[in-house]
Motif scaffolding. Structure first.
Motif, PDB file in Angstrom:
ATOM      1  N   LEU B 189       0.848  -1.191   0.000  1.00  0.00           N
ATOM      2  CA  LEU B 189       0.000   0.000   0.000  1.00  0.00           C
ATOM      3  C   LEU B 189       0.885   1.243   0.000  1.00  0.00           C
ATOM      4  CD1 LEU B 189      -2.905   1.203   0.369  1.00  0.00           C
ATOM      5  CD2 LEU B 189      -2.440   1.190   2.816  1.00  0.00           C
ATOM      6  N   VAL B 190       0.617   2.140  -0.947  1.00  0.00           N
ATOM      7  CA  VAL B 190       1.358   3.396  -1.016  1.00  0.00           C
ATOM      8  C   VAL B 190       0.375   4.524  -0.702  1.00  0.00           C
ATOM      9  CG1 VAL B 190       2.651   4.965  -2.522  1.00  0.00           C
ATOM     10  CG2 VAL B 190       2.949   2.486  -2.753  1.00  0.00           C
ATOM     11  N   LEU B 191       0.656   5.279   0.345  1.00  0.00           N
ATOM     12  CA  LEU B 191      -0.245   6.375   0.704  1.00  0.00           C
ATOM     13  C   LEU B 191       0.272   7.689   0.121  1.00  0.00           C
ATOM     14  CD1 LEU B 191      -0.994   5.566   4.466  1.00  0.00           C
ATOM     15  CD2 LEU B 191      -2.484   5.192   2.494  1.00  0.00           C
ATOM     16  N   VAL B 192      -0.656   8.458  -0.430  1.00  0.00           N
ATOM     17  CA  VAL B 192      -0.303   9.768  -0.981  1.00  0.00           C
ATOM     18  C   VAL B 192      -0.904  10.835  -0.068  1.00  0.00           C
ATOM     19  CG1 VAL B 192      -0.459  11.289  -2.987  1.00  0.00           C
ATOM     20  CG2 VAL B 192      -0.393   8.804  -3.306  1.00  0.00           C
ATOM     21  N   THR B 193      -0.124  11.878   0.193  1.00  0.00           N
ATOM     22  CA  THR B 193      -0.641  12.931   1.063  1.00  0.00           C
ATOM     23  C   THR B 193      -0.131  14.290   0.600  1.00  0.00           C
ATOM     24  OG1 THR B 193      -0.937  13.583   3.369  1.00  0.00           O
ATOM     25  CG2 THR B 193       1.241  12.788   2.757  1.00  0.00           C
ATOM     26  N   LEU B 194      -0.584  15.322   1.275  1.00  0.00           N
ATOM     27  CA  LEU B 194      -0.093  16.676   1.044  1.00  0.00           C
ATOM     28  C   LEU B 194       0.565  17.159   2.331  1.00  0.00           C
ATOM     29  CD1 LEU B 194      -3.197  18.356  -0.656  1.00  0.00           C
ATOM     30  CD2 LEU B 194      -1.120  17.544  -1.787  1.00  0.00           C
ATOM     31  N   ALA B 195       1.494  18.096   2.217  1.00  0.00           N
ATOM     32  CA  ALA B 195       2.135  18.632   3.428  1.00  0.00           C
ATOM     33  C   ALA B 195       1.263  19.725   4.019  1.00  0.00           C
ATOM     34  CB  ALA B 195       3.530  19.151   3.099  1.00  0.00           C
ATOM     35  N   GLU B 196       0.034  19.352   4.335  1.00  0.00           N
ATOM     36  CA  GLU B 196      -0.886  20.259   5.002  1.00  0.00           C
ATOM     37  C   GLU B 196      -1.340  19.576   6.279  1.00  0.00           C
ATOM     38  OE1 GLU B 196      -4.118  21.326   2.411  1.00  0.00           O
ATOM     39  OE2 GLU B 196      -2.731  21.835   0.795  1.00  0.00           O
ATOM     40  N   GLN B 213      -3.589  -3.200  11.866  1.00  0.00           N
ATOM     41  CA  GLN B 213      -4.544  -4.171  11.331  1.00  0.00           C
ATOM     42  C   GLN B 213      -3.811  -5.280  10.573  1.00  0.00           C
ATOM     43  OE1 GLN B 213      -6.815  -3.054   7.862  1.00  0.00           O
ATOM     44  NE2 GLN B 213      -8.736  -3.315   8.983  1.00  0.00           N
ATOM     45  N   GLY B 214      -2.702  -4.902   9.948  1.00  0.00           N
ATOM     46  CA  GLY B 214      -1.862  -5.888   9.295  1.00  0.00           C
ATOM     47  C   GLY B 214      -2.434  -6.530   8.047  1.00  0.00           C
ATOM     48  N   ALA B 215      -3.444  -5.907   7.435  1.00  0.00           N
ATOM     49  CA  ALA B 215      -4.056  -6.514   6.248  1.00  0.00           C
ATOM     50  C   ALA B 215      -3.128  -6.459   5.042  1.00  0.00           C
ATOM     51  CB  ALA B 215      -5.383  -5.840   5.920  1.00  0.00           C
ATOM     52  N   ILE B 216      -2.272  -5.433   5.002  1.00  0.00           N
ATOM     53  CA  ILE B 216      -1.390  -5.260   3.842  1.00  0.00           C
ATOM     54  C   ILE B 216      -0.102  -4.573   4.293  1.00  0.00           C
ATOM     55  CG2 ILE B 216      -2.466  -3.033   3.198  1.00  0.00           C
ATOM     56  CD1 ILE B 216      -1.980  -3.831   0.238  1.00  0.00           C
ATOM     57  N   ALA B 217       0.994  -4.903   3.609  1.00  0.00           N
ATOM     58  CA  ALA B 217       2.271  -4.271   3.956  1.00  0.00           C
ATOM     59  C   ALA B 217       2.291  -2.846   3.437  1.00  0.00           C
ATOM     60  CB  ALA B 217       3.420  -5.069   3.352  1.00  0.00           C
ATOM     61  N   LEU B 218       2.956  -1.959   4.178  1.00  0.00           N
ATOM     62  CA  LEU B 218       3.005  -0.559   3.783  1.00  0.00           C
ATOM     63  C   LEU B 218       4.270  -0.239   3.013  1.00  0.00           C
ATOM     64  CD1 LEU B 218       1.465   0.498   7.061  1.00  0.00           C
ATOM     65  CD2 LEU B 218       0.788   1.652   4.967  1.00  0.00           C
ATOM     66  N   GLY B 219       4.089   0.409   1.878  1.00  0.00           N
ATOM     67  CA  GLY B 219       5.209   0.923   1.101  1.00  0.00           C
ATOM     68  C   GLY B 219       5.484   2.352   1.557  1.00  0.00           C
ATOM     69  N   PRO B 220       6.112   3.152   0.704  1.00  0.00           N
ATOM     70  CA  PRO B 220       6.426   4.515   1.106  1.00  0.00           C
ATOM     71  C   PRO B 220       5.192   5.407   1.172  1.00  0.00           C
ATOM     72  CG  PRO B 220       6.987   4.168  -1.189  1.00  0.00           C
ATOM     73  CD  PRO B 220       6.594   2.828  -0.641  1.00  0.00           C
ATOM     74  N   VAL B 221       5.320   6.507   1.907  1.00  0.00           N
ATOM     75  CA  VAL B 221       4.319   7.566   1.870  1.00  0.00           C
ATOM     76  C   VAL B 221       4.848   8.638   0.925  1.00  0.00           C
ATOM     77  CG1 VAL B 221       3.228   9.424   3.198  1.00  0.00           C
ATOM     78  CG2 VAL B 221       3.443   7.139   4.184  1.00  0.00           C
ATOM     79  N   ILE B 222       4.000   9.055  -0.023  1.00  0.00           N
ATOM     80  CA  ILE B 222       4.433  10.055  -0.995  1.00  0.00           C
ATOM     81  C   ILE B 222       3.769  11.385  -0.676  1.00  0.00           C
ATOM     82  CG2 ILE B 222       4.437  10.703  -3.441  1.00  0.00           C
ATOM     83  CD1 ILE B 222       4.526   7.766  -4.138  1.00  0.00           C
ATOM     84  N   THR B 223       4.573  12.410  -0.442  1.00  0.00           N
ATOM     85  CA  THR B 223       4.027  13.737  -0.185  1.00  0.00           C
ATOM     86  C   THR B 223       4.048  14.520  -1.486  1.00  0.00           C
ATOM     87  OG1 THR B 223       4.920  13.623   2.039  1.00  0.00           O
ATOM     88  CG2 THR B 223       4.154  15.759   1.290  1.00  0.00           C
ATOM     89  N   ASN B 224       2.874  14.945  -1.904  1.00  0.00           N
ATOM     90  CA  ASN B 224       2.706  15.556  -3.216  1.00  0.00           C
ATOM     91  C   ASN B 224       2.697  17.082  -3.122  1.00  0.00           C
ATOM     92  OD1 ASN B 224       2.214  15.714  -5.951  1.00  0.00           O
ATOM     93  ND2 ASN B 224       0.044  15.223  -5.800  1.00  0.00           N
ATOM     94  N   ALA B 225       2.969  17.716  -4.241  1.00  0.00           N
ATOM     95  CA  ALA B 225       2.788  19.166  -4.415  1.00  0.00           C
ATOM     96  C   ALA B 225       3.593  20.019  -3.441  1.00  0.00           C
ATOM     97  CB  ALA B 225       1.299  19.520  -4.325  1.00  0.00           C
ATOM     98  N   LEU B 226       4.849  19.660  -3.251  1.00  0.00           N
ATOM     99  CA  LEU B 226       5.686  20.472  -2.377  1.00  0.00           C
ATOM    100  C   LEU B 226       6.187  21.708  -3.119  1.00  0.00           C
ATOM    101  CD1 LEU B 226       7.504  17.598  -0.558  1.00  0.00           C
ATOM    102  CD2 LEU B 226       6.193  19.405   0.558  1.00  0.00           C
ATOM    103  N   GLN B 227       6.046  22.832  -2.455  1.00  0.00           N
ATOM    104  CA  GLN B 227       6.434  24.100  -3.048  1.00  0.00           C
ATOM    105  C   GLN B 227       7.945  24.192  -3.202  1.00  0.00           C
ATOM    106  OE1 GLN B 227       3.802  26.814  -3.313  1.00  0.00           O
ATOM    107  NE2 GLN B 227       5.307  27.208  -4.898  1.00  0.00           N
TER     108      GLN B 227
END
Lengths: 368, 310
Positions: B189-196, B213-227
């Motif tokens: 699972l790859v989570l996408v977020t904003l730096a807000e 919960q352990g249902a799925i392994a976590l990949g990286p978190v991607i922070t989008n739209a950085l100024q």
């Protein structure tokens, strides 16, 4: 003879949504996710309260700081009065969809046992959590209830972000058609002999479904429908009243958008569906606009103090912001050309998150 | 130790990447960029989206553009739009129940069943992913997960179904999908977020919930739209501080600098809340519409960015 009105002559939208709060009883905010719908709803409510209108804001999943700003600590279905909002009165309620559905079941059930059986049925439990539109339907349900509450002159409703835009409008109909489905009806009621063959067909379908999903699921689903028997009428009546409320003149839909390509596309398809349901858009809130910087001001002292490299960096930065602004304007005019809203509020990008009633009051000024 | 770019690591570690995030964080954009990146690595790639989402459709059109940048990538990249009802019918056909499928549709039972049996739509999408993975036709399958606050519901639907269905095809499908999600070498699972502020707190909460919960392994978190902000010399900073007159350039710079600073604080908060989580950063793109060139630029960025870990 018909006269073509060139698009340039089209009426420009009114600045701000100010007149809505005096003339409407219900303002619904709808639009794509991530555009500041909840903050806008809260800001409109604060603005309305400040102008002396007794207002209740209905939110679904507010961010922690916004909830704190409004002074609501817990999810719950009773409006909480918020202290210290100028001359007016303001309430807020954070919706608990599961509890609302349970309340409805208890209300329409013929006996406590029937309610108990339904509430403990696993299909029901999963249904309330997963049926697409249940949250949305419950928001409408709550809206109807609050609408009849004499404490409030204005309700501002933040509709849930939803993968399928406008589920909240379709949800009552979908729920009814779900509860009303012919196949299930035939299974529930053997009915007159004339219909039996169809009923057999329905049973055959069920039997095959069992092969796919397992007999236990089907049994529990059938039990659920049997328990629900007779409650559809209550639900249907209620759904019709909610629909009627939404179509009243004193109910206004306000679309919240942001001047980005994907968001505007989503907002446009949203607008299309809204008019498909027979609703007009009373106004658009275009949120998070980059402020205008290019006014032609250049400081000579700064000019002299800068090295060429720094000057270039500053000029480039300004040019990029202007480029962004004009791209945003183009997106906004795409929205305005298609939807032709009578009102428009353009809200600049805020520097931080909303953290207090004062922040909301400030946002209300650019909205209203 | 300088690690590999987090996205490359994720792409190479699992076939299925589920890209998820709240509405408005740019999840579809990141999904498309990730698919281009995977194809750019020479992997046979599928970008999978759910039908009826207009932004997704526009991205798919953008990817279909005949741009030079796509020449090397296009042969490796296929795009799918999934509709749960169609998957169900296809599935019934594959299991020798074609006529049942048609009858279910004509009587409206499909929609009732897919509503009555909770989680079945999610399961159908995940089951299709599993089938694509098992077919061996793809090295990478990127799912642009449905935009909703119900990611956990989405991921736990197979388990929920397995709990209520003891036998039948549904049960075996639920089991298969659970196995796919539970195996970190098959899916991440790859989570996408904003730096807000709000996205950061929601993302870290979701991350922790998925982790426990352990249902799925976590990949990286991607922070989008950085100024992005071009650095100025110390002298220029001093001149800006001393400035008393109005200057457009100074105003614009202060605005961007303050936004970048705020984002920096939020990013630091995200790191603080998720120690040990791999993170990737994506710059803000100065364009309101994203075409193939912008997407390819983002892919390039994701492929070249060094790891940005704690």
């Amino acid at each position: 003879m018909t006269i073509e009105v060139p698009s340039a002559v089209r009426a420009k939208p009114l600045e701000g949504l100010g007149d809505l709060i005096g003339n409407c009883k219900v303002v619904l905010l709808a639009g794509p996710g991530g555009v500041g719908k909840t903050s806008s709803a809260a800001a409109i409510a604060v603005g309305a309260a400040l102008s002396g209108v007794r207002t209740c804001v209905v939110t679904i999943d507010p961010a922690k700081r916004l909830a704190d700003a409004l002074g609501i600590e817990h999810i719950g279905n009773d409006p909480v009065e918020i202290e210290a909002v100028g001359a007016g009165k303001l309430w807020a309620v954070m919706l608990d969809a599961d509890a609302t559905f349970d309340e409805l079941v208890v209300r329409y059930a013929k006996s406590e046992e029937q309610a108990g059986r339904i509430l403990s049925n696993r299909v029901y439990q999963n249904l309330t959590r997963n049926l697409s539109g249940v949250q949305e339907y419950m928001a409408m349900e709550k809206l109807f209830e609050l609408h009849n509450d004499p404490r409030f002159e204005l309700l501002v409703v933040d509709t849930p972000p939803s993968a399928n835009a406008l589920d909240f409008l379709d949800a009552p109909r979908r729920l009814i058609s779900f509860l009303d489905n012919r196949v299930f009806r035939l299974i529930m009621r053997p009915g007159p002999a004339l219909l039996r063959p169809v009923s057999f067909a329905a049973r055959a379908v069920l039997k095959t479904i069992s092969r796919v999903v397992g007999a236990e699921v089907v049994d529990e689903a059938v039990a659920f429908f049997q328990d629900f028997e007779g409650m559809e009428d209550g639900f249907r009546e209620r759904a019709q009243s909610v629909q009627a409320l939404l179509h009243e003149d004193a109910t206004a839909f306000v679309m919240v958008s942001a001047p980005r390509g994907d968001t505007v596309s989503e907002a446009l398809s949203f607008g299309e569906k809204l008019s498909g349901f027979g609703f007009g858009i009373a106004g658009i809130i275009s949120n998070r606009h980059t402020p205008a910087f290019a006014t032609g001001s250049r400081s000579t002292s700064l000019e002299q103090a800068l090295e060429a490299r720094d000057r270039d960096a500053l000029e480039n930065n300004l040019a990029r912001m202007e480029l962004l602004r004009s791209a945003e304007d183009a997106e906004l005019s795409r929205l305005l050309t298609e939807l032709e809203p009578p009102r428009l509020a353009r809200v600049p990008l805020l520097e931080g998150d909303i953290a207090s009633i004062e922040d909301l009051a400030q946002m209300a000024r650019s909205l209203l | 130790m300088a690690g590999k770019p987090p996205l490359i690591e994720a792409i190479e570690s699992a076939t299925v990447l589920i890209i998820a995030g709240k509405g408005g964080v740019g999840k579809s954009t990141i999904s498309a960029a990730a698919a281009i990146a995977a194809a750019g690595l020479g992997r046979r790639t599928a970008l999978v989206g759910l039908a009826h989402s207009r932004p997704a459709a526009e991205l798919m059109r953008a990817l279909g553009e005949d741009a030079p940048v796509m020449a090397a990538i296009s042969p490796k990249l296929r795009i799918f739009e999934l509709r749960p009802e169609e998957i169900l019918v296809e599935y019934l056909e594959d299991h020798g129940m074609a006529s049942l499928g048609r009858r279910l549709i004509s009587t409206g039972v499909v929609s009732v069943v897919s509503t009555a049996i909770p989680g079945i739509r999610e399961l159908l999408v995940l089951a299709k992913l599993k089938q694509m993975e098992r077919s061996g036709e793809f090295d990478s399958i990127i799912l642009d997960a449905p935009a909703s606050g119900h990611l956990l519901t989405f991921l736990s639907s197979p388990k929920g179904l397995a709990d209520i269905a003891n036998v039948g095809l549904l049960r075996s499908q639920s089991d298969d999908v659970q196995a796919l999600l539970a195996d970190p070498s098959r899916s991440k699972l790859v989570l996408v977020t904003l730096a807000e502020e709000t996205p950061v707190s929601e993302t870290s909460q979701t991350y922790s919930e998925v982790e426990s919960q352990g249902a799925i392994a976590l990949g990286p978190v991607i922070t989008n739209a950085l100024q992005g902000l071009t650095p100025l010399s110390p002298e220029a900073h001093k001149a800006l501080e001393k400035l008393e007159e109005k200057d457009d350039r100074a105003d614009a710079y202060r605005f961007v600098a303050s936004k970048a600073r705020l984002q920096g604080e939020n990013l630091a908060e995200l790191r603080r809340r998720l120690p040990g989580c791999r993170m990737a950063r994506v710059p803000f793109i100065f364009a309101t519409g994203l075409g193939v060139n912008e997407l390819a630029g983002l892919a390039e960025h994701l492929l070249s960015e060094a790891s940005d870990d704690n």
